[in-house]
Design an enzyme around this catalytic site. Structure first.
Site, PDB file in Angstrom:
ATOM      1  N   ASP A 240      -6.913 -14.748   1.507  1.00 53.84           N
ATOM      2  CA  ASP A 240      -5.908 -13.721   2.241  1.00 53.84           C
ATOM      3  C   ASP A 240      -5.172 -14.533   3.407  1.00 53.84           C
ATOM      4  O   ASP A 240      -5.426 -14.188   4.592  1.00 53.84           O
ATOM      5  CB  ASP A 240      -6.737 -12.706   2.632  1.00 53.84           C
TER       6      ASP A 240
ATOM      7  N   ARG B 169     -15.681 -13.715  -3.307  1.00 55.33           N
ATOM      8  CA  ARG B 169     -14.297 -13.063  -3.554  1.00 55.33           C
ATOM      9  C   ARG B 169     -13.294 -14.072  -3.873  1.00 55.33           C
ATOM     10  O   ARG B 169     -12.270 -13.589  -4.475  1.00 55.33           O
ATOM     11  CB  ARG B 169     -14.003 -12.479  -2.333  1.00 55.33           C
TER      12      ARG B 169
ATOM     13  N   ASN C 219       0.612  -1.282   0.068  1.00 54.60           N
ATOM     14  CA  ASN C 219       0.075  -0.114   0.121  1.00 54.60           C
ATOM     15  C   ASN C 219       0.910   1.309  -0.007  1.00 54.60           C
ATOM     16  O   ASN C 219       1.228   1.812   0.923  1.00 54.60           O
ATOM     17  CB  ASN C 219      -0.781  -0.082   1.288  1.00 54.60           C
TER      18      ASN C 219
ATOM     19  N   ARG D 242       0.916  -7.789  -8.540  1.00 57.79           N
ATOM     20  CA  ARG D 242       0.157  -8.483  -7.453  1.00 57.79           C
ATOM     21  C   ARG D 242      -1.290  -8.893  -7.883  1.00 57.79           C
ATOM     22  O   ARG D 242      -1.881  -8.248  -8.632  1.00 57.79           O
ATOM     23  CB  ARG D 242      -0.072  -7.990  -6.027  1.00 57.79           C
TER      24      ARG D 242
ATOM     25  N   GLU E 165      -0.448 -12.534  10.715  1.00 59.03           N
ATOM     26  CA  GLU E 165      -1.667 -11.751  10.695  1.00 59.03           C
ATOM     27  C   GLU E 165      -2.816 -12.533  11.229  1.00 59.03           C
ATOM     28  O   GLU E 165      -3.683 -12.083  11.591  1.00 59.03           O
ATOM     29  CB  GLU E 165      -1.828 -11.012   9.243  1.00 59.03           C
TER      30      GLU E 165
ATOM     31  N   GLU F   5      -8.290  -3.277  -2.791  1.00 59.64           N
ATOM     32  CA  GLU F   5      -8.525  -2.665  -1.573  1.00 59.64           C
ATOM     33  C   GLU F   5      -8.678  -1.087  -1.315  1.00 59.64           C
ATOM     34  O   GLU F   5      -8.032  -0.384  -0.670  1.00 59.64           O
ATOM     35  CB  GLU F   5      -7.609  -3.194  -0.366  1.00 59.64           C
TER      36      GLU F   5
ATOM     37  N   LYS G 284       0.694  -3.148  -6.205  1.00 58.12           N
ATOM     38  CA  LYS G 284      -0.688  -3.530  -5.937  1.00 58.12           C
ATOM     39  C   LYS G 284      -1.311  -2.334  -6.495  1.00 58.12           C
ATOM     40  O   LYS G 284      -1.307  -1.284  -6.172  1.00 58.12           O
ATOM     41  CB  LYS G 284      -0.782  -3.468  -4.144  1.00 58.12           C
TER      42      LYS G 284
END
Length: 722
Positions: free
Chosen positions: A386, A357, A231, A345, A414, A312, A308
């Site tokens: 994910d 998804r 990001n 990605r 995560e 999102e 990316k």
């Protein structure tokens, strides 16, 4: 020349002054990772000195200087004696290292180096003029460095040195860590302190820790690092930060670690003053070419970009009605003259919520197969959702034969308890890599897609989302170091054994005593399955709390997107639970080959992915003979019990570990058991509102009512995205 070996030997000093007496209880903080060069036992010391008491090798390059430094440091520590020796005895052997270009001796040995490529190495035992010599040779200086670390591993794990004949080369070209580090030194999904990169002091001050980071990477074959978050901020590409990135590149270069940067797609607008970032716009293409030239002027061995896009909320080519191939190729053409690559990605999902998804990446990328430039590699997560505790392999593997695909694993945990849960991830990695896509018949494993064998690709790669930070132990806990280590070993060889890797790591990090190694490796190998049980048994997925992902949240609903919620994925209702991805549901199974689908439905795998692919009645019989509801309760409970067993096992191993590392691990295992019980109780309490069935006999009810668990909030949990 061969007769001159004895005259040219440079004796390795046995530097005991900096070492305390060899002891299993020596105080440590974990900083040394698996590169702990503690003295070997007396019997082994004599054997090793007979083969490796001295060094022979020129150091005309920074890489070969690093080889000498590492071997000197390693042998000083490993072969240290209680009473320092004044010099080597005549019978002691030597280590000769280098390339045919840097060492006339190695050139005369005429070793079979050509098949090993630019990064492979050969370690061979020879006898010259009655003297035992171990040769570490390669075609390149960095190959010699990899060989030196492998040689030291032989000693660390107490393997014989007298008959070595090891030839090894990486099966994957790009072996990278992706750091989700922000410019303010926070880390998205980071659980080990702040970012290692002190941007404010760079490039003038190069923290010695940068060298130790590069050493650790090189020791397991990692050859690249992406410095900034996927990001990305456009500021990462400004001259100020590029100069700072160049400082890191200088620190990493002697260890063969090239730097890469995540590129923000709209950088031409944000820092370039353009009105568009359309990848087909000539001005935009020119801007990216100029930016690439600027970067390579500062960092001649810059690796390239990670991108990316259109995921999102991040900008991308679809904002301009262009394809992902259009976007990737624009950047690829900018770095191509410098031999750079673009890792694009495939973790994407559109602003419009799809019916499933899990299908999004395949739907967007499969039609683009063959449309990417030669220096583009598409980076695909191991599963389609994910980084969940368990996912079937991503359907793109095996589905894009004309496009190189790069594996993306997550090392930072995560979804697996952050840094306090002992969850060894190599079995997860191995499970994915050994999965059969059946793309070209049986044996078309994901590993063969990743290493290029299946479709003949030369550009290959594997990326791991890093778990490092400024904590003294690097990763937040000692056992999380094993996941960094295992990733590097599997990136080098995707067919490697997770158990053998665990054995090596345990021996290098703690002790070679079988009474310690056996139970610890057993803990590690069972830890991932225990986490699956207490978090997401039977194919459940995405059941964590909102945003922070800390703790259970199977009730999470609402918010900006349905597919960011737990209820979207568990589909729990009065009839049953699970996401129907068969032909009667989202038909996501159609993205796999028919043989792979049969494998998913095989009884041996059915429990693993049952609720991933099927909405199952609460009273349906599972392979154990229990009803689904009873089996879920049993699995959740088993995960808690297995975690408690790990704590009990560790409690009996204190004699083999220094007090500091032993105490921290014991404390973290207690935390893990407490949180495993939290997961179990919260999930059972929630799903019981749908099943309306009693718990099976012998299983305890949740400690609190559902409202208690739903009311827990952790607004400042570590690693929360911002």
């Amino acid at each position: 020349m061969l007769k001159s070996v004895a005259r040219t030997i440079s004796v390795v000093g046995i530097g005991c002054a900096l070492l305390t007496a060899a002891s299993a209880a020596q105080a440590e903080d974990g900083y040394d990772l698996w590169l702990r060069y503690r003295p070997v036992e007396t019997a082994w010391r004599a054997r090793y000195r007979a083969e490796a008491a001295a060094l022979v090798g020129a150091t005309p390059s920074p890489q070969l200087a690093a080889v000498r430094t590492e071997l000197q440091h390693g042998l000083d520590g490993l072969l240290a004696e209680t009473v320092p020796a004044t010099q080597s005895a005549p019978s002691e052997g030597a280590v000769v290292f280098g390339t045919p270009a840097s060492s006339p001796l190695i050139a005369q040995l005429n070793l079979p180096l050509q098949p090993l490529g630019p990064e492979g190495y050969l370690i061979r035992s020879v006898v010259i003029q009655g003297r035992h010599v171990t040769v570490i040779a390669a075609n390149s200086d960095i190959g010699v460095l990899y060989g030196a670390f492998r040689f030291l591993r032989q000693i660390q794990t107490r393997q014989p040195l007298d008959r070595l004949d090891i030839a090894d080369a990486p099966k994957v070209k790009l072996r990278l860590l992706n750091h989700w580090d922000n410019l303010d030194r926070t880390i998205e999904r980071g659980y080990a302190g702040a970012s290692l990169w002190d941007w404010q002091k760079l490039p003038d001050y190069l923290d010695p820790r940068y060298t130790d980071y590069a050493r650790a990477d090189a020791s397991i074959g990692i050859n690249g690092t992406v410095l900034n978050n996927v990001n990305a901020k456009a500021e990462s590409l400004t001259p100020l930060f590029l100069r700072r990135a160049a400082g890191l590149a200088d620190a990493f270069r002697p260890y063969g670690v090239r730097v890469y940067l995540s590129a923000r797609f709209t950088a031409p607008i944000e820092i370039g003053g353009l009105k568009t970032a359309d990848p087909l716009d000539p001005q935009v293409k020119a801007w990216w070419r100029a930016k690439a030239d600027e970067i390579y002027a500062l960092i001649p061995d810059f690796g390239g970009f990670v991108v990316k896009a259109n995921s999102e909320g991040e900008p991308g080519p679809q904002d301009y009605h262009r394809t992902h191939a259009d976007g990737a190729n624009a950047l690829a053409q900018a770095v191509a003259p410098h031999h750079g690559v673009v890792m694009y990605r495939a973790f994407v999902y559109s602003q419009d919520v799809p019916d499933d998804r899990a299908k999004q990446a395949y739907a967007e990328f499969k039609p683009l197969d063959g449309q990417f430039d030669a220096n583009v590699i598409v980076q695909v997560k191991n599963g389609a959702i994910d980084f969940q505790p368990r996912e079937p392999f991503h359907p793109l593997f095996g589905a894009m034969p004309r496009t190189p695909l790069m594996m993306e694993f997550q090392i930072t945990k995560e979804y697996l308890g952050f840094s306090t849960h002992l969850v060894y991830l190599a079995p997860l990695f191995e499970e994915t890599l050994r999965s059969d896509t059946y793309a070209k018949g049986p044996g078309s494993t994901v590993a063969k897609v990743v290493d290029g064998e299946l479709d003949g690709h030369a550009l290959t790669g594997m990326a791991g989302v890093a778990n490092t930070g400024t904590d003294r132990n690097w990763s937040g806990s000692i056992f999380d170091q094993a996941n960094w280590y295992a990733f590097g070993r599997l990136a080098w060889d995707p067919t490697a054994s997770s158990r053998e890797i665990a054995q090596d790591w345990t021996r290098m990090t703690f002790s070679n005593d079988p009474a310690f190694v056996r139970p610890v490796v057993g803990m590690m190998m069972g830890s991932r399955e225990a986490a699956v049980d207490y978090m997401t048994p039977l194919g459940l997925h995405h059941q964590m709390a909102r945003s922070s992902h800390y703790g259970p949240g199977p009730w999470v609903a609402g918010g900006p997107r349905p597919d960011w919620t737990s209820v979207y994925f568990n589909k729990a209702d009065d009839k049953g639970i699970g996401f129907d991805r068969t032909a009667t549901g989202s038909d996501a199974v159609a993205q796999y080959t028919s043989q792979a689908v049969k494998a998913f439905d095989d009884p041996a795998n059915q429990d693993r992915f049952l609720l991933w692919f099927h909405h199952v009645s609460w009273d349906a019989r599972t392979t154990s003979g229990r009803t689904l509801w009873d089996e879920m309760v049993a699995r959740y409970s088993r995960g808690v019990s297995e975690t408690a067993d790990m704590g009990a096992t560790w409690a009996g191993l204190g004699a083999y570990v220094d007090p500091e590392r032993f105490a921290q691990t014991a404390t973290f295992l207690r935390i893990q058991e407490k949180e495993a019980r939290w997961w179990r109780d919260a999930c059972i309490a929630y799903f019981q509102t749908f099943s309306k069935r009693p718990l099976p006999t012998g299983y305890a009810a949740p400690e609190h009512p559902l409202a208690y668990y739903e009311g827990l909030q952790f607004p400042f949990a570590a690693g929360t995205a911002h």
